[in-house]
Design a protein around this motif. Structure first.
Motif, mmCIF file in Angstrom:
data_model
loop_
_atom_site.group_PDB
_atom_site.id
_atom_site.type_symbol
_atom_site.label_atom_id
_atom_site.label_comp_id
_atom_site.label_asym_id
_atom_site.label_seq_id
_atom_site.Cartn_x
_atom_site.Cartn_y
_atom_site.Cartn_z
ATOM 1 N N ALA A 184 -1.362 6.104 1.016
ATOM 2 C CA ALA A 184 -2.384 6.695 0.146
ATOM 3 C C ALA A 184 -3.137 5.655 -0.687
ATOM 4 C CB ALA A 184 -1.747 7.727 -0.783
ATOM 5 N N THR A 185 -2.884 4.379 -0.470
ATOM 6 C CA THR A 185 -3.560 3.327 -1.233
ATOM 7 C C THR A 185 -5.063 3.340 -0.925
ATOM 8 O OG1 THR A 185 -1.582 1.962 -1.066
ATOM 9 C CG2 THR A 185 -3.623 0.848 -1.707
ATOM 10 N N PRO A 186 -5.922 3.251 -1.945
ATOM 11 C CA PRO A 186 -7.367 3.194 -1.677
ATOM 12 C C PRO A 186 -7.724 2.030 -0.766
ATOM 13 C CG PRO A 186 -6.972 3.590 -4.005
ATOM 14 C CD PRO A 186 -5.637 3.292 -3.384
ATOM 15 N N THR A 187 -8.662 2.271 0.139
ATOM 16 C CA THR A 187 -9.081 1.235 1.085
ATOM 17 C C THR A 187 -9.623 0.009 0.366
ATOM 18 O OG1 THR A 187 -9.635 2.948 2.698
ATOM 19 C CG2 THR A 187 -10.576 0.773 3.069
ATOM 20 N N GLU A 188 -10.226 0.199 -0.810
ATOM 21 C CA GLU A 188 -10.776 -0.932 -1.554
ATOM 22 C C GLU A 188 -9.699 -1.972 -1.878
ATOM 23 O OE1 GLU A 188 -13.367 2.644 -2.783
ATOM 24 O OE2 GLU A 188 -11.276 2.237 -2.239
ATOM 25 N N ILE A 189 -8.478 -1.508 -2.118
ATOM 26 C CA ILE A 189 -7.387 -2.442 -2.421
ATOM 27 C C ILE A 189 -6.991 -3.211 -1.162
ATOM 28 C CG2 ILE A 189 -4.981 -2.636 -3.173
ATOM 29 C CD1 ILE A 189 -5.418 -0.329 -5.028
ATOM 30 N N ILE A 190 -6.936 -2.536 -0.044
ATOM 31 C CA ILE A 190 -6.585 -3.202 1.222
ATOM 32 C C ILE A 190 -7.594 -4.311 1.501
ATOM 33 C CG2 ILE A 190 -6.092 -2.884 3.660
ATOM 34 C CD1 ILE A 190 -4.294 -1.229 1.734
ATOM 35 N N ASN A 191 -8.864 -3.989 1.410
ATOM 36 C CA ASN A 191 -9.905 -4.977 1.694
ATOM 37 C C ASN A 191 -9.954 -6.062 0.624
ATOM 38 O OD1 ASN A 191 -10.745 -3.735 4.083
ATOM 39 N ND2 ASN A 191 -12.095 -2.336 2.987
ATOM 40 N N GLY A 192 -9.790 -5.674 -0.626
ATOM 41 C CA GLY A 192 -9.839 -6.651 -1.711
ATOM 42 C C GLY A 192 -8.710 -7.654 -1.645
ATOM 43 N N HIS A 193 -7.553 -7.212 -1.168
ATOM 44 C CA HIS A 193 -6.427 -8.142 -1.149
ATOM 45 C C HIS A 193 -6.560 -9.186 -0.042
ATOM 46 C CE1 HIS A 193 -2.765 -9.355 -3.020
ATOM 47 N NE2 HIS A 193 -2.181 -9.502 -1.851
ATOM 48 N N LYS A 194 -7.356 -8.901 0.955
ATOM 49 C CA LYS A 194 -7.642 -9.944 1.956
ATOM 50 C C LYS A 194 -8.300 -11.135 1.263
ATOM 51 C CE LYS A 194 -8.541 -6.318 5.357
ATOM 52 N NZ LYS A 194 -9.599 -5.629 6.147
ATOM 53 N N TRP A 195 -9.258 -10.859 0.395
ATOM 54 C CA TRP A 195 -9.950 -11.930 -0.324
ATOM 55 C C TRP A 195 -9.021 -12.597 -1.320
ATOM 56 C CZ3 TRP A 195 -14.487 -13.603 1.426
ATOM 57 C CH2 TRP A 195 -15.177 -12.768 2.305
ATOM 58 N N HIS A 196 -8.177 -11.814 -1.963
ATOM 59 C CA HIS A 196 -7.183 -12.358 -2.901
ATOM 60 C C HIS A 196 -6.272 -13.350 -2.172
ATOM 61 C CE1 HIS A 196 -4.419 -11.741 -6.500
ATOM 62 N NE2 HIS A 196 -3.626 -12.355 -5.642
ATOM 63 N N LEU A 197 -5.761 -12.956 -1.016
ATOM 64 C CA LEU A 197 -4.888 -13.838 -0.238
ATOM 65 C C LEU A 197 -5.614 -15.100 0.212
ATOM 66 C CD1 LEU A 197 -2.962 -11.327 2.074
ATOM 67 C CD2 LEU A 197 -1.943 -12.809 0.349
#
Length: 255
Positions: free
Chosen positions: A227-240
């Motif tokens: 149920a995690t928002p997609t924005e977090i999934i995509n944002g964490h790619k950039w964070h990593l």
């Protein structure tokens, strides 16, 4: 760093270090605005923050964070940290534990430093000063890759900082079938620090490493509850991508 090469791929698209610097600059200014709004002594107007050059903004944020012990930081961020805890509890309630995890993946190709050289430098560099240096949305870090870490960071360039514990996976669960050409795996799960809620062990890190003759390749991935928002999934790619690029540059500079 003349021989250093860091090639980053996100969603099958090459991402330059210049682009990652631009992402860093935006997130640095976000955190400066955030800390100022909470009462930290930023001593700049909002417009002045926005006009800071990237190197100056980065150093100002590092200097600002260095003024705060863990108890002081938690006092400053008491409300945002509580909001983040509530958010993740809600995500866990609406998710399927370790089933149907969402993946955010980054691929690295690195030349000019080996994995053992990187590990030798980073073995004693997991403190908060180092954490803040490699990503503007890291606020606290203590522990080790083997024993587990106590971390505060804004996850996925989204929402508020979260206080968490990262534990090494002790069982045989893997969130993905490993690539057999990558012999080194780093597998762990996150629990909220406030109550040690592991969110059904559905918040995970799983990195795969392949040494090469001139450096190493890596598949870096975070796995989040369904149920995690997609924005977090995509944002964490950039964070990593930012975090590991800066970590590698730091290690090379020490050799």
């Amino acid at each position: 760093m003349d021989n250093l090469k860091i090639e980053v791929t996100i969603d099958d698209t090459p991402v330059s270090q210049q682009t990652l610097d631009q992402v860093q600059a935006l997130r640095i200014k976000h955190v400066l605005h955030e800390m100022k709004a909470l009462g930290a002594p930023v001593n700049l107007s909002d417009s002045a923050i926005d006009y800071l050059p990237y190197p100056e903004a980065k150093q100002r944020l590092l200097d600002l964070k260095a003024q705060y012990s863990l108890p002081q930081f938690k006092q400053l961020y008491a409300e945002p940290l509580a909001t983040a805890d509530h958010f993740w509890h809600q995500v866990a309630e609406q998710s399927d534990g370790r089933d149907h995890l969402q993946e955010g993946q980054v691929k690295l190709h690195v030349e000019g430093i080996s994995m053992p050289q990187l590990q030798a430098v980073l073995g004693s560099e997991l403190g908060s000063d180092f954490a803040a240096r490699i990503n503007p949305e890291h606020f606290y870090s203590d522990g080790s890759l083997t024993a587990g870490q106590h971390i505060i960071e804004t996850f996925g360039c989204f929402g508020e900082p979260t206080e968490m514990n990262l534990y090494v996976e002790q069982g045989d669960f893997k969130p993905v079938v490993p690539d057999p050409t990558y012999p080194i795996q780093m597998n762990g799960y996150v629990a909220l620090s406030s109550d040690n809620d592991d969110l059904g062990q559905g918040w995970r890190a799983y990195h795969q490493i392949r040494p090469t003759a001139t450096g190493f390749d890596a598949i870096l991935a975070a796995y989040l509850p369904s149920a995690t928002p997609t924005e977090i999934i995509n944002g964490h790619k950039w964070h990593l991508a930012v975090e590991f690029s800066e970590m590698i540059k730091f290690a090379v500079a020490q050799n």
